[in-house]
Design a protein around this motif. Structure first.
Motif, PDB file in Angstrom:
ATOM      1  N   LEU A  72      37.574 -49.419 -39.424  1.00 52.70           N
ATOM      2  CA  LEU A  72      39.023 -49.282 -39.559  1.00 52.70           C
ATOM      3  C   LEU A  72      39.606 -49.011 -38.171  1.00 52.70           C
ATOM      4  O   LEU A  72      39.772 -47.871 -37.757  1.00 52.70           O
ATOM      5  CB  LEU A  72      39.368 -48.134 -40.521  1.00 52.70           C
ATOM      6  CG  LEU A  72      40.843 -47.946 -40.873  1.00 52.70           C
ATOM      7  CD1 LEU A  72      41.435 -49.213 -41.464  1.00 52.70           C
ATOM      8  CD2 LEU A  72      40.997 -46.784 -41.845  1.00 52.70           C
ATOM      9  N   SER A  73      39.915 -50.110 -37.439  1.00 50.71           N
ATOM     10  CA  SER A  73      40.446 -49.978 -36.074  1.00 50.71           C
ATOM     11  C   SER A  73      41.765 -50.729 -35.972  1.00 50.71           C
ATOM     12  O   SER A  73      42.094 -51.588 -36.804  1.00 50.71           O
ATOM     13  CB  SER A  73      39.449 -50.531 -35.057  1.00 50.71           C
ATOM     14  OG  SER A  73      39.253 -51.917 -35.255  1.00 50.71           O
ATOM     15  N   ALA A  74      42.508 -50.434 -34.914  1.00 49.87           N
ATOM     16  CA  ALA A  74      43.801 -51.100 -34.712  1.00 49.87           C
ATOM     17  C   ALA A  74      43.625 -52.573 -34.375  1.00 49.87           C
ATOM     18  O   ALA A  74      44.501 -53.403 -34.673  1.00 49.87           O
ATOM     19  CB  ALA A  74      44.577 -50.388 -33.609  1.00 49.87           C
ATOM     20  N   ASP A  75      42.475 -52.920 -33.805  1.00 47.04           N
ATOM     21  CA  ASP A  75      42.273 -54.317 -33.392  1.00 47.04           C
ATOM     22  C   ASP A  75      42.285 -55.267 -34.581  1.00 47.04           C
ATOM     23  O   ASP A  75      42.699 -56.427 -34.452  1.00 47.04           O
ATOM     24  CB  ASP A  75      40.951 -54.452 -32.642  1.00 47.04           C
ATOM     25  CG  ASP A  75      40.998 -53.754 -31.281  1.00 47.04           C
ATOM     26  OD1 ASP A  75      42.121 -53.558 -30.773  1.00 47.04           O
ATOM     27  OD2 ASP A  75      39.928 -53.407 -30.741  1.00 47.04           O
ATOM     28  N   MET A  76      41.819 -54.813 -35.737  1.00 44.11           N
ATOM     29  CA  MET A  76      41.768 -55.702 -36.897  1.00 44.11           C
ATOM     30  C   MET A  76      43.163 -56.139 -37.334  1.00 44.11           C
ATOM     31  O   MET A  76      43.312 -57.175 -37.994  1.00 44.11           O
ATOM     32  CB  MET A  76      41.041 -55.019 -38.059  1.00 44.11           C
ATOM     33  CG  MET A  76      41.677 -53.714 -38.519  1.00 44.11           C
ATOM     34  SD  MET A  76      40.647 -52.835 -39.722  1.00 44.11           S
ATOM     35  CE  MET A  76      40.910 -53.857 -41.164  1.00 44.11           C
ATOM     36  N   ASP A 130      46.708 -47.159 -30.107  1.00 45.64           N
ATOM     37  CA  ASP A 130      46.619 -48.611 -29.900  1.00 45.64           C
ATOM     38  C   ASP A 130      47.769 -49.339 -30.583  1.00 45.64           C
ATOM     39  O   ASP A 130      48.278 -50.345 -30.065  1.00 45.64           O
ATOM     40  CB  ASP A 130      45.284 -49.138 -30.437  1.00 45.64           C
ATOM     41  CG  ASP A 130      44.100 -48.646 -29.619  1.00 45.64           C
ATOM     42  OD1 ASP A 130      44.322 -48.245 -28.453  1.00 45.64           O
ATOM     43  OD2 ASP A 130      42.965 -48.623 -30.139  1.00 45.64           O
ATOM     44  N   ILE A 131      48.182 -48.859 -31.742  1.00 45.76           N
ATOM     45  CA  ILE A 131      49.274 -49.520 -32.467  1.00 45.76           C
ATOM     46  C   ILE A 131      50.603 -49.335 -31.736  1.00 45.76           C
ATOM     47  O   ILE A 131      51.405 -50.278 -31.591  1.00 45.76           O
ATOM     48  CB  ILE A 131      49.376 -48.968 -33.901  1.00 45.76           C
ATOM     49  CG1 ILE A 131      48.168 -49.402 -34.745  1.00 45.76           C
ATOM     50  CG2 ILE A 131      50.682 -49.403 -34.574  1.00 45.76           C
ATOM     51  CD1 ILE A 131      48.140 -50.876 -35.072  1.00 45.76           C
ATOM     52  N   GLU A 132      50.858 -48.119 -31.259  1.00 48.11           N
ATOM     53  CA  GLU A 132      52.167 -47.797 -30.692  1.00 48.11           C
ATOM     54  C   GLU A 132      52.253 -48.061 -29.193  1.00 48.11           C
ATOM     55  O   GLU A 132      53.295 -48.524 -28.700  1.00 48.11           O
ATOM     56  CB  GLU A 132      52.497 -46.328 -30.974  1.00 48.11           C
ATOM     57  CG  GLU A 132      52.625 -46.021 -32.454  1.00 48.11           C
ATOM     58  CD  GLU A 132      52.746 -44.527 -32.742  1.00 48.11           C
ATOM     59  OE1 GLU A 132      53.130 -44.163 -33.875  1.00 48.11           O
ATOM     60  OE2 GLU A 132      52.447 -43.718 -31.830  1.00 48.11           O
ATOM     61  N   ASP A 133      51.181 -47.769 -28.464  1.00 49.66           N
ATOM     62  CA  ASP A 133      51.257 -47.866 -26.995  1.00 49.66           C
ATOM     63  C   ASP A 133      50.162 -48.745 -26.407  1.00 49.66           C
ATOM     64  O   ASP A 133      49.867 -48.668 -25.208  1.00 49.66           O
ATOM     65  CB  ASP A 133      51.153 -46.463 -26.379  1.00 49.66           C
ATOM     66  CG  ASP A 133      52.230 -45.534 -26.893  1.00 49.66           C
ATOM     67  OD1 ASP A 133      53.376 -45.984 -27.026  1.00 49.66           O
ATOM     68  OD2 ASP A 133      51.907 -44.348 -27.174  1.00 49.66           O
ATOM     69  N   GLY A 134      49.510 -49.550 -27.233  1.00 51.65           N
ATOM     70  CA  GLY A 134      48.413 -50.383 -26.740  1.00 51.65           C
ATOM     71  C   GLY A 134      48.900 -51.521 -25.855  1.00 51.65           C
ATOM     72  O   GLY A 134      50.099 -51.814 -25.787  1.00 51.65           O
ATOM     73  N   PRO A 135      47.969 -52.199 -25.203  1.00 59.64           N
ATOM     74  CA  PRO A 135      48.364 -53.316 -24.316  1.00 59.64           C
ATOM     75  C   PRO A 135      48.991 -54.477 -25.091  1.00 59.64           C
ATOM     76  O   PRO A 135      49.807 -55.215 -24.564  1.00 59.64           O
ATOM     77  CB  PRO A 135      47.040 -53.728 -23.658  1.00 59.64           C
ATOM     78  CG  PRO A 135      45.968 -53.197 -24.575  1.00 59.64           C
ATOM     79  CD  PRO A 135      46.522 -51.974 -25.197  1.00 59.64           C
ATOM     80  N   ARG A 136      48.577 -54.649 -26.366  1.00 57.93           N
ATOM     81  CA  ARG A 136      49.179 -55.695 -27.190  1.00 57.93           C
ATOM     82  C   ARG A 136      49.892 -55.045 -28.368  1.00 57.93           C
ATOM     83  O   ARG A 136      49.332 -54.175 -29.036  1.00 57.93           O
ATOM     84  CB  ARG A 136      48.103 -56.657 -27.700  1.00 57.93           C
ATOM     85  CG  ARG A 136      47.512 -57.544 -26.593  1.00 57.93           C
ATOM     86  CD  ARG A 136      46.430 -58.442 -27.156  1.00 57.93           C
ATOM     87  NE  ARG A 136      45.311 -57.639 -27.688  1.00 57.93           N
ATOM     88  CZ  ARG A 136      44.339 -58.135 -28.445  1.00 57.93           C
ATOM     89  NH1 ARG A 136      44.357 -59.415 -28.786  1.00 57.93           N
ATOM     90  NH2 ARG A 136      43.367 -57.360 -28.862  1.00 57.93           N
ATOM     91  N   PRO A 137      51.099 -55.496 -28.645  1.00 54.55           N
ATOM     92  CA  PRO A 137      51.842 -54.865 -29.744  1.00 54.55           C
ATOM     93  C   PRO A 137      51.373 -55.388 -31.102  1.00 54.55           C
ATOM     94  O   PRO A 137      50.675 -56.395 -31.199  1.00 54.55           O
ATOM     95  CB  PRO A 137      53.290 -55.265 -29.464  1.00 54.55           C
ATOM     96  CG  PRO A 137      53.162 -56.589 -28.776  1.00 54.55           C
ATOM     97  CD  PRO A 137      51.906 -56.525 -27.939  1.00 54.55           C
ATOM     98  N   LEU A 138      51.781 -54.684 -32.101  1.00 56.58           N
ATOM     99  CA  LEU A 138      51.504 -55.111 -33.470  1.00 56.58           C
ATOM    100  C   LEU A 138      52.440 -56.254 -33.824  1.00 56.58           C
ATOM    101  O   LEU A 138      53.663 -56.132 -33.740  1.00 56.58           O
ATOM    102  CB  LEU A 138      51.721 -53.930 -34.430  1.00 56.58           C
ATOM    103  CG  LEU A 138      51.493 -54.209 -35.916  1.00 56.58           C
ATOM    104  CD1 LEU A 138      50.031 -54.554 -36.183  1.00 56.58           C
ATOM    105  CD2 LEU A 138      51.912 -53.005 -36.757  1.00 56.58           C
ATOM    106  N   GLY A 139      51.855 -57.402 -34.213  1.00 56.00           N
ATOM    107  CA  GLY A 139      52.649 -58.580 -34.519  1.00 56.00           C
ATOM    108  C   GLY A 139      53.031 -58.664 -35.974  1.00 56.00           C
ATOM    109  O   GLY A 139      52.629 -57.833 -36.806  1.00 56.00           O
TER     110      GLY A 139
END
Length: 765
Positions: A579-583, A651-660
Motif C-alpha cells: 500500500l504505497s503512493a506510487d500505486m 508522496d501524495i501531497e508533496d511528492g515529485p509527481r502529483p496525484l493525477g
C-alpha cells in the motif's frame, strides 16, 4: 454554626442574624400555616429521587453501624483494661478503708483499756483471749464469745464450707451490733474481730487450694468459686474460675499430638472442641456465679479473647501453614470453617469471638489464595497451553477432581460452549476455585479474590498473544508469561479460537463464577426472586469495574490479532509495502487502458474478512456481536494505518509527481469499496466511516492543489456503486445480481453513500 462564623467574619452583627431568623419563623406562627403545602413547596424530589435518597441513607446507616462496630472493637481492649484497673483500685481503697477502721478501733481500745489495766489481773481469768470476770456469772454473749472461735475451727477442719460461711456472717453481725450498741467493751470486741478475720482468711485459702486442684470439677468447683465470692474476694474467685477451665483443657490437649501426616481438618475439629467447650463452660459458670456484673463479664471476654488467639496460633502453625504454602485453598478453607463453626456457637452466650479468628486467620488464607491462583491455576494452564492444538471442542465429561462436589449449573454451563483444551482447564479450575472461596465470604476476601483472578486471566491472555505467529517480542514478554513455551496458532481458525477462548471466559464464564462471591447466592436470598433481580441490577461497582478490566484484557488480544493480520496484508516478507503512493501516482503515466477494479490489497482484505466471517460464524454461535466487532476492528486497523502513514501522504501531497485524475479515481474506488463491503457485512462503524471520509477529503485536497477540480474528473456515485458491487460479487464467487437484488436495507449503506457524496461535493472547497 457555619453561617454564624461567616457572619462574624464579614462583620455582620449577630443581632441582624437574629432579626432575619425571627422573620423566617413568622411563617410558622401564622394561624393559616399549611404544613403539607409548605413541605410540597420546599420539596421538589420525585419518586425516583426519593427512592435514591432512601437507598443512599440506608447505605450511610450501614456504613455508620460498621464504623461504630470497628471503633468499639478497636478500643475494647483499652476499655476493659481501664475498667479492670478501676476495679482493682476500688478493691485496694476498700482494703485501706478496712485497715484504717481496724487501726482506729485498736487505738480506741487501747485508750479505753487504760482503765481496765488498773484493775487487778488476779481478779480475772482469760479464756480464748477474752477477759471474763471471776466474781460474776458470764452472760450468754460472753459465753458465745468463748465458744465461737472453737466452732469456726471445727467447721474449717471438717470443710463444712456453707456452715462456716454462715458462722462468719453471724460473727460479723454480732460484732457490728455490739459495736453499734456498745454491748461489749473494746477489749472484748477486738479479739472477736481478729478471730473473724483470721478464720475468713483460712477459709479463703482452703477454697483457693481446692479450686486449683485438677481433680476439682463441675459442682464442686462452682461451689468453691461461689463460696470464695461470698467471702468478698470476687476478682480472685473469677480468676480461679477461668484458670481452672484453662488448666483442664490444657491437660486434655496433651493427648492431641499434631503431625505432618495428620489431617488438618481433624486436628482443627478436635482442638476447636476442646478450646471452645472450655470457654463455653467458663462462660456458663461465670454467669451462674457472678451474674451480669460488668467487671466480671469484661474479664471473661478478655480471657476468652486470649484463649482464642492462642488457639488460632496453634491452628496456623499445625494446619494452615502447610496448606497456605502449598496453595491448598480448600484445606485452608475447611479448617477455617470448622473453627468458625465451633466459635459461632458461643454467640448464644454473648461471646462474639469470630472477628478475632477472622483477623488472625486472614493472612494464612490470603497466602493460600495467592498460591492457589499462581501455582495451581496459572502454572497448570501454562503447561497445557504448551501442547494446546487450539481447536475448539466441548468440555470433556470427567474433568472434575475426585472428592469435589459436582455442581449441576457448572456442568450445564461447561457443555454449552466450545473452548480449547487449555481454556477448558482454566475454566474448570476457576470454578473449583470459587467453590473453595465461597465459604470464606465472611473474611471479606471478595476484592482480593477478583484481583488475583484478573491477574491470572491476564497471564493467560499473554500466553494467547504469544501463540499468535509473528507477535512482537515486546508484546509477548508480559509480566506473568515469562519464558513459558506456547504452541503457535498457525492458521486463521486457530487464531480466531484464541479470541473465542478469551472472549467467552471474560464475557460469560468468569463473571458467572464470580457471582458465587455475592450474597445473592446464599440460601437466604434464593426464595426472594424479586429482591434478587433488584440486587443484581445494583451490583457492587467493584464487580462492574472487574468485568471492564477483563474486557480490556481481551481487547489487548484483539488488538494484537488485528495488528498482525493488518501488517501481513500491508507488507511483504521482505518488508516492502503493498500500500504505497506510487500505486496511485503511476497510474496517470501508464498508457495502457485502465481496468477499473479495487486495488489488490483491498481485494485481499475483503477476501480475508469474508473468510474470517465464515469461521467466526461457526465459533461464535450466540455471540455474533463479538465476531462483528472483530471484523470491524480489523478493517479499522488497516484504514487507520493508511490514514497515519506519513510517508504515503508526503508522496501524495508533496511528492515529485502529483496525484493525477486516474490515481484519484482509483483511490476513491478503493475507499468506496471498503465502505461498500463493510456496510454489506454489517461491520461498518462510525469511526471507520469518519476515517474513510477524512482520507478521501485529504486526497481530493491534494488533487485540488494541482489546479484541477476533483469533481470534474470523478464519475458519478452510481458508477462507483456499480463497480464496487460487481467486485464484491466476483470476489465472493456469486453470480452478478440484478440491481433490484442488492441489499439496500443495510443499516449503514445509505449513511455511508451520503457521507462519501458529501465529502466529494466539498472536497475541493
Amino acid at each position: 454554626m457555619a453561617s454564624a462564623k461567616t457572619a462574624r467574619s464579614r462583620g455582620t452583627p449577630v443581632k441582624e442574624n437574629g432579626i432575619k431568623l425571627e422573620e423566617g419563623l413568622n411563617v410558622f406562627k401564622s394561624d393559616k400555616f399549611d404544613s403539607q403545602g409548605y413541605v410540597q413547596s420546599r420539596c421538589s424530589l420525585n419518586e425516583k429521587e426519593i427512592r435514591q435518597l432512601c437507598s443512599y441513607l440506608l447505605d450511610l446507616k450501614r456504613a455508620s453501624a460498621e464504623e461504630m462496630r470497628r471503633s468499639v472493637y478497636a478500643n475494647y481492649t483499652a476499655f476493659i483494661r481501664t475498667s479492670k484497673e478501676i476495679s482493682d483500685l476500688e478493691g485496694e481503697l476498700s482494703s485501706i478503708r478496712n485497715l484504717l477502721s481496724t487501726q482506729a478501733a485498736l487505738i480506741h481500745g487501747l485508750a479505753e483499756g487504760v482503765n481496765i489495766g488498773s484493775l487487778s489481773v488476779s481478779e480475772s481469768s482469760t479464756a480464748n483471749g477474752v477477759l471474763i470476770s471471776e466474781d460474776k456469772e458470764p452472760s450468754d454473749l460472753e459465753k458465745w464469745l468463748v465458744e465461737f472461735p472453737d466452732l469456726l475451727d471445727v467447721l474449717l477442719a471438717e470443710r463444712r464450707v456453707d456452715e462456716a460461711l454462715d458462722a462468719l456472717d453471724e460473727g460479723e453481725r454480732v460484732a457490728a451490733e455490739a459495736k453499734q450498741l456498745k454491748l461489749l467493751d473494746p477489749a472484748l470486741l477486738m479479739p472477736l474481730q481478729n478471730s473473724i478475720v483470721e478464720r475468713r482468711q483460712r477459709l479463703a485459702d482452703q477454697l483457693a487450694e481446692a479450686a486449683c486442684q485438677p481433680s476439682t470439677r463441675g459442682g464442686e468447683l462452682r461451689a468453691a468459686i461461689s463460696a470464695l465470692k461470698r467471702l468478698g474476694d470476687g476478682p480472685r474467685a473469677h480468676s480461679f474460675c477461668s484458670n481452672a477451665h484453662f488448666q483442664r483443657y490444657q491437660y486434655n490437649m496433651q493427648s492431641l499430638r499434631p503431625s505432618s501426616t495428620s489431617y488438618g481438618g481433624a486436628y482443627t475439629a478436635a482442638l476447636s472442641q476442646m478450646v471452645f467447650s472450655a470457654i463455653a463452660q467458663a462462660a456458663s459458670d461465670s454467669s451462674a456465679i457472678f451474674g451480669k456484673e460488668t467487671d466480671y463479664t469484661s474479664e471473661l471476654v478478655m480471657w476468652a479473647i486470649k484463649q482464642t488467639e492462642a488457639f488460632a496460633l496453634l491452628i496456623k502453625r499445625h494446619a494452615l501453614a502447610s496448606s497456605a504454602a502449598a496453595g491448598g485453598l480448600r484445606a485452608a478453607a475447611e479448617c477455617v470453617q470448622i473453627a468458625l463453626g465451633h466459635c459461632s456457637l458461643l454467640e448464644a452466650r454473648g461471646l462474639a469471638l469470630c472477628p478475632v479468628l477472622l483477623k488472625l486467620f486472614r493472612p494464612s488464607v490470603e497466602q493460600a489464595l495467592e498460591a492457589n491462583l499462581k501455582k495451581r491455576i496459572e502454572e497448570s494452564t501454562a503447561a497445557l497451553a504448551a501442547a494446546d492444538d487450539w481447536v475448539l471442542t466441548y468440555a470433556p465429561t470427567a474433568t472434575r477432581q475426585p472428592g469435589r462436589p459436582s455442581s449441576t449449573s457448572l456442568n450445564t454451563t461447561a457443555f454449552q460452549h466450545k473452548l480449547t483444551s487449555s481454556a477448558h482447564r482454566f475454566n474448570l479450575m476457576v470454578q473449583d476455585f470459587f467453590e473453595d472461596v465461597g465459604p470464606l465470604l465472611s473474611m471479606q476476601l471478595g476484592g482480593q479474590t477478583l484481583e488475583g483472578l484478573l491477574q491470572v486471566f491476564n497471564s493467560y491472555v499473554n500466553m494467547l498473544i504469544k501463540a499468535l505467529p509473528g507477535s512482537m517480542e515486546e508484546e509477548a514478554n508480559f509480566e506473568g508469561s515469562g519464558n513459558k513455551i506456547v504452541r503457535i496458532a498457525e492458521n486463521e481458525a486457530q487464531q480466531i479460537a484464541l479470541l473465542a477462548n478469551a472472549s467467552l471466559l471474560a464475557d460469560e464464564l468468569l463473571p458467572r463464577a464470580a457471582m458465587k462471591l455475592s450474597p445473592l447466592n446464599q440460601a437466604a436470598y434464593r426464595d426472594d426472586l424479586r429482591r434478587r433481580s433488584s440486587d443484581r441490577q445494583n451490583r457492587h461497582p467493584e464487580q462492574r469495574e472487574w468485568k471492564r478490566r477483563l474486557a480490556s484484557s481481551v481487547d489487548r488480544l484483539k488488538d494484537s490479532f488485528c495488528r498482525q493480520h493488518a501488517l501481513d496484508l500491508i507488507f511483504t516478507e521482505d518488508g516492502d509495502s503493498h500500500l504505497s503512493a506510487d500505486m496511485y501516482i503511476n497510474m496517470d503515466g501508464n498508457v495502457d487502458e485502465v481496468e477499473w477494479f479495487p486495488s489488490l490489497i483491498f481485494q485481499e482484505l475483503f477476501v480475508k474478512l469474508n473468510r474470517m466471517a465464515s469461521i467466526a460464524a461457526e465459533m461464535f454461535v450466540g455471540r455474533e456481536r463479538f465476531a462483528t466487532l472483530l471484523l470491524m476492528r480489523l478493517t479499522e486497523t488497516v484504514i487507520l494505518w493508511l490514514s497515519e502513514d506519513q510517508s504515503f501522504w508526503d508522496d501524495i501531497e508533496d511528492g515529485p509527481r502529483p496525484l493525477g485524475p486516474l490515481g484519484l479515481q482509483q483511490f476513491y474506488l478503493d475507499m468506496k469499496f471498503v465502505i461498500c463491503f463493510a456496510s454489506q457485512g454489517r461491520y461498518l462503524s462510525r469511526n471507520l466511516n469518519r476515517v474513510v471520509n477524512e482520507i478521501i477529503s485529504k486526497a481530493m485536497t491534494a488533487f485540488s492543489a494541482t489546479g484541477m477540480d476533483p469533481n470534474s474528473v470523478l464519475p458519478e456515485d452510481d458508477w462507483f456503486n456499480d463497480m464496487c458491487q460487481d467486485a464484491i460479487e466476483r470476489l465472493s464467487g456469486r453470480p452478478k445480481a440484478a440491481n433490484g437484488d442488492r441489499d439496500l436495507n443495510s443499516p449503514t449503506a445509505s449513511v455511508s453513500a451520503q457521507s462519501i457524496s458529501s465529502v466529494r461535493s466539498h472536497g475541493s472547497s
